[in-house]
Design a protein around this motif. Structure first.
Motif, PDB file in Angstrom:
ATOM      1  N   ASN A   1      -0.280   7.111  -3.642  1.00 60.53           N
ATOM      2  CA  ASN A   1       0.111   8.041  -2.592  1.00 60.53           C
ATOM      3  C   ASN A   1       0.669   9.330  -3.207  1.00 60.53           C
TER       4      ASN A   1
ATOM      5  N   HIS B   1       6.756   2.684  -7.927  1.00 62.07           N
ATOM      6  CA  HIS B   1       6.482   3.006  -6.533  1.00 62.07           C
ATOM      7  C   HIS B   1       4.992   3.329  -6.404  1.00 62.07           C
ATOM      8  N   ASP B   2       4.572   3.660  -5.196  1.00 63.71           N
ATOM      9  CA  ASP B   2       3.143   3.830  -4.929  1.00 63.71           C
ATOM     10  C   ASP B   2       2.640   5.138  -5.553  1.00 63.71           C
TER      11      ASP B   2
ATOM     12  N   ASN C   1       8.333   6.238  -0.016  1.00 65.30           N
ATOM     13  CA  ASN C   1       7.974   7.192   1.034  1.00 65.30           C
ATOM     14  C   ASN C   1       9.185   7.783   1.749  1.00 65.30           C
ATOM     15  N   SER C   2      10.398   7.452   1.304  1.00 58.59           N
ATOM     16  CA  SER C   2      11.556   7.812   2.120  1.00 58.59           C
ATOM     17  C   SER C   2      12.729   8.267   1.265  1.00 58.59           C
TER      18      SER C   2
ATOM     19  N   ASN D   1      15.786   6.176   2.010  1.00 56.38           N
ATOM     20  CA  ASN D   1      15.796   4.932   1.242  1.00 56.38           C
ATOM     21  C   ASN D   1      16.416   5.160  -0.140  1.00 56.38           C
TER      22      ASN D   1
ATOM     23  N   ALA E   1       5.371  11.597   8.305  1.00 55.01           N
ATOM     24  CA  ALA E   1       6.729  11.058   8.401  1.00 55.01           C
ATOM     25  C   ALA E   1       6.779   9.609   7.917  1.00 55.01           C
ATOM     26  N   GLY E   2       5.696   8.876   8.134  1.00 59.59           N
ATOM     27  CA  GLY E   2       5.683   7.470   7.734  1.00 59.59           C
ATOM     28  C   GLY E   2       4.959   7.207   6.429  1.00 59.59           C
ATOM     29  N   GLY E   3       4.432   8.238   5.776  1.00 57.41           N
ATOM     30  CA  GLY E   3       3.639   7.973   4.572  1.00 57.41           C
ATOM     31  C   GLY E   3       3.662   9.113   3.577  1.00 57.41           C
TER      32      GLY E   3
ATOM     33  N   SER F   1       8.170  14.004   4.043  1.00 60.95           N
ATOM     34  CA  SER F   1       8.045  13.308   5.332  1.00 60.95           C
ATOM     35  C   SER F   1       7.687  14.264   6.459  1.00 60.95           C
TER      36      SER F   1
END
Lengths: 427, 427
Positions: free
Chosen positions: B295, B291-292, B102-103, B106, B263-265, B258
């Motif tokens: 989503n 990864h997810d 999600n980032s 990261n 922003a968080g997901g 984001s």
């Protein structure tokens, strides 16, 4: 039927001929079966579909108990509700939980990576120390060993028994050798043998006296709630025992919902002391602003912050149990009478480990492959992919349909028997 | 009104008295306003609520175009549909995209971390090289600089102009010094100035002749679709220019949703050459299984694989524009007449940068804080938090309500003027 070891050469030759005939029949069928990876089946994934479609359109659902909007930046440690969920799975306290993304493996990798570059709790970065080592109870999880191998950490094999790793050896290494920095453990329904560490084993882990300040136990509680039967198997709480033993900081415990909700879209967390969590957060605060809190929230709504997990896992067990039993039945039927291997019936987890006669694992897996049944690669459950006795085969019955498992197990036992007979005839 | 620089001491003293009176009135109100971080507002997050509640209960939605079940393990690179989505945001080809969680931050951290421990494309790990450096166009994004600082990489400040970084300096370093391994760039609506790199700047980046094989441009295209007005601002496609210049591997481009969805997901990805992606995958395959993907899928359904993003961003602009204009209006009204600072009106992104008279930024931010308005910390947009002229203030108007922004901007200009007058009286 006679045990293979007791057969004369002529009997073995005759058996070989008959097995080869059966084997060729399977080969003709152009099958594509796979018992290689511990993936949940489609039917299992379907159990959590309501998690995808639960309604998060009310503002009071989106705002967490700490006032944070789950959709926005912030909340690096994870939402309080999800800490509670992960804590409930392993019997921890919510404030011992640090959440991550969708993968506990990712968290383990990052933990090792962080230790390599920045050290643990102020210690020298592992990359700046010479000749560091990890203990690897084996057979074990190939992806654990892949992490330590990737970072060039020397791996030392520790034998496994149904009680867990050989603790005399673990104590000897950990308590005397400051280059030993960690050990990989799957304490409950170990991957791949399905063993459950005994109370005494867990107690001895908690009472280690590490020669290195930056030694940590990587306690991968991957199958903490993953039972195949109604029988619930408990292991002692490692965090509590460590605290009591004056070792509050020696454990990183990992947990995820990958095989509870979705393998590709669950939530993962680490349970550890506040000191270790704060140390991890120093780097994590640079690494990201927050993990996906919405997915954490979604899990909390669906599983009622963890309360509904035990009931949900019973549904998984109902799907998995017949598949495990189909394999065990084939083994009982085809292997026991001829003594061509051993195995232990697991009460949970995702695997059955089959031990062939020494020197037969690689050949069995090759035969299976050539008959259209993919098994986990030979040697995979060992450091550097080296199975010293060439005898260990990991069977993963979760993913295929039950009828495919029945067929794959039938083929597998033929392959085991054929490889065993071939080996005996070589001797 | 007279410009402050032209005022006599008596005039300044009188102005100071009047500003102090206004300031004290604000202090009495016990305000808690925050213009510190580039967070989307609740209203913006509400725009994507249907993304949370879109229905993924049909099997054909769950199964990706490559046959993969989005819910299960696998698909480390991300689902094809989501590659298309990220590609559409930055004008890339889907096969140039590697997805992450999600980032994008990261992903940048992991990219640097991987280079530290394993090197880039077979090069020596950066941790095993002495004295490595990154170029840091500044003012820039504090979290970029935090990554390089965390890994002990020396940071060299490169001045920014409205055309982008000083390319003479960039070329001098990159083309001659093999210890220079990277540069942080936000090419479009730069953080914090909102500058857009000129075509010539992008062309010069693509035509660098790095002294180090393992030099890479970290091209953080964070605001690629984040316009404040109908006016669409394009920058040249760096990937294409690099390929043409015979430099196909020198760019890691980052992009996320984001500030598009949550922003968080959201979902994040990197755009790079196949060689760089394959190199990253060597480590990522050890780091995680996937990864997810759910989503990713959710975003693809909601944004029709990217097609609906431009239209969605117009809704963001409608919410953000009045907030930016409220700040600009206050600056025009209160600062221009007295000449107490400069700023550039941005056409996109999340920030306005205010340049005080030299030596006034820290004092302004302190005054604002003591009147209940939190600004980004002084020095934050510079390597090691050191603003050489103590003149740069990042204003982030996105998160608070419009009426709060109006009030915060009023207070801010009083603080700027007071700090300026104080400074002039010192001299």
């Amino acid at each position: 039927m006679k045990q293979y070891q007791e057969m004369a050469k002529e009997e073995l030759l005759k058996e070989k001929e008959s097995l080869e005939a059966a084997y060729k029949e399977y080969q003709k069928r152009d099958l594509h079966l796979n018992m290689a990876r511990g993936k949940p089946s489609t039917e299992q994934l379907d159990l959590a579909m309501d998690l995808l479609n639960n309604v998060l359109d009310e503002r009071d659902i989106i705002i967490m108990s700490n006032g944070l909007d789950a959709r926005n930046y912030g909340g690096l440690e994870g939402i309080p509700e999800a800490k509670q969920l992960i804590a409930s799975m392993v019997g921890a306290k919510p404030d011992q939980v640090l959440l991550h993304g969708n993968s506990s493996l990712n968290m383990m990798y990052d933990t090792v990576s962080r230790a390599m570059t920045h050290g643990i709790c102020g210690g020298t970065p592992w990359m700046k120390q010479e000749g560091i080592k990890f203990l690897c109870p084996a057979p074990g999880y190939d992806r654990h060993f892949a992490i330590t191998e990737h970072f060039g950490i020397e791996m030392i094999t520790i034998p496994m028994s149904p009680e867990g790793p050989d603790m005399d050896m673990v104590e000897k290494y950990v308590n005397n050798d400051p280059t030993v920095k960690g050990i990989w453990c799957v304490p409950k329904f170990s991957n791949p043998q399905g063993y459950v560490y005994s109370d005494e084993t867990v107690r001895r882990f908690a009472n280690l006296k590490p020669a290195a300040d930056d030694f940590r136990i990587f306690w991968d509680n991957a199958y903490c709630v993953h039972y195949l039967y109604d029988e619930v198997v408990e292991i002692p709480n490692i965090m509590d025992l460590c605290a009591k033993a004056g070792n509050p900081d020696i454990v990183f415990e990992f947990c995820s919902t990958s095989k509870v909700s979705f393998a590709g879209g669950g939530i993962a967390g680490m349970v550890s002391s506040r000191k270790n969590i704060d140390d991890a957060l120093v780097s994590m605060a640079v690494q990201t602003i927050s993990h996906d809190k919405i997915n954490q929230l979604r899990h909390c709504v669906f599983f009622e912050n963890g309360k509904k997990i035990p009931e949900h896992m019973k549904k998984h067990a109902e799907i998995l149990r017949p598949k495990f039993e189909a394999v065990l039945k084939a083994l009982d039927r085809d292997i026991t009478p001829v003594g061509a291997g051993t195995w232990v019936k697991p009460l949970g987890g995702y695997f059955i480990t089959f031990e062939t006669m020494d020197g037969c694992a690689k050949r069995t897996i090759q035969l299976a492959k050539e008959a259209g049944v993919t098994m986990t690669g030979a040697g995979a459950p060992f450091p550097y992919h080296k199975d010293p006795k060439d005898s260990c085969i990991r069977i993963a019955p979760s993913y295929p349909h039950l009828d495919e498992i029945v067929l794959a197990a039938d083929i597998f036992t033929v392959c085991v028997r054929l490889a065993t007979v071939e080996k005996l005839l070589e001797a």
